[in-house]
Design an enzyme around this catalytic site. Sequence first.
Site, PDB file in Angstrom:
ATOM      1  N   ASP A  11       0.878  -1.174   0.000  1.00  0.00           N
ATOM      2  CA  ASP A  11       0.000   0.000   0.000  1.00  0.00           C
ATOM      3  C   ASP A  11       0.911   1.217   0.000  1.00  0.00           C
ATOM      4  O   ASP A  11       1.679   1.421   0.946  1.00  0.00           O
ATOM      5  CB  ASP A  11      -0.889   0.015   1.248  1.00  0.00           C
ATOM      6  CG  ASP A  11      -1.935  -1.096   1.228  1.00  0.00           C
ATOM      7  OD1 ASP A  11      -2.473  -1.365   0.144  1.00  0.00           O
ATOM      8  OD2 ASP A  11      -2.197  -1.681   2.282  1.00  0.00           O
ATOM      9  N   ASP A 130     -13.578  -2.925  -2.190  1.00  0.00           N
ATOM     10  CA  ASP A 130     -13.519  -2.669  -0.748  1.00  0.00           C
ATOM     11  C   ASP A 130     -14.955  -2.720  -0.251  1.00  0.00           C
ATOM     12  O   ASP A 130     -15.777  -1.889  -0.641  1.00  0.00           O
ATOM     13  CB  ASP A 130     -12.935  -1.282  -0.455  1.00  0.00           C
ATOM     14  CG  ASP A 130     -11.506  -1.134  -0.948  1.00  0.00           C
ATOM     15  OD1 ASP A 130     -10.767  -2.133  -0.910  1.00  0.00           O
ATOM     16  OD2 ASP A 130     -11.120  -0.024  -1.370  1.00  0.00           O
TER      17      ASP A 130
END
Length: 250
Positions: A11, A130
């Site tokens: 990330d 998500d």
Amino acid sequence: MLAKRIIPCLDIKDGQTVKGTNFVNLRQAGDPVELGRAYSEQGADELVFLDITASHEGRKTFAELVRRIAANISIPFTVGGGINELSDVDRLLNAGADKISINSSAIRHPQLIDDIAKHFGSQVCVLAVDAKQTENGWKCYLNGGRIETDKELTAWTKEAQERGAGEVLFTSMNHDGVKTGYANEALAELASQLSIPVIASGGAGQMEHFRDAFTLGKADAALAASVFHFGEIKIPELKSYLCDQGITVR
């Protein structure tokens, strides 16, 4: 049985690898080029690079960092973040990405899935989702988990599959970073509804969690970040453990 894949995730925020809990409270986790090289050497099956602030901040994923990581690894490489049009895909593939992950842009413009599949092939297009479990089922979110949508997890991933997505990367926002295991019930539901591979993301804390994602969740691959970045689980040991549990790994 196809071998299950272990996928570390980088990330990226402002050029550095970060890791948070439930999508907030980000802390530094290391140099992405060095981490990518280490994971490639340790036997990771793939690497995922998500520029987690690109869509939110409305800027393009920096192809230069992608190029530097790609030059240092010998495994398939998926890149996501701020990809809104075919020229973005082209630029990142040219920089060394093998697959492209789209999330917010796909929800806003589903035709982008069709276009990527048509121009570059379904194998290039990874739909990242998500999702958060609510009273009304699993809802999909935009912009790194900041904006709730009316998209329901199973319906949206089935639509994406029909449009040409080659894989689904499902992150449970309820489980992200808390290290209590993956969302195995939701994973198993997706696996039963889809014919394309499902990648589990969000919740890895110990080796048993990977086993459960494959056995209970029926996932094709399991992605994790902090347990790898901070050395809590080493990939060769994880693969050895899974092998002992009767799970086929590469």
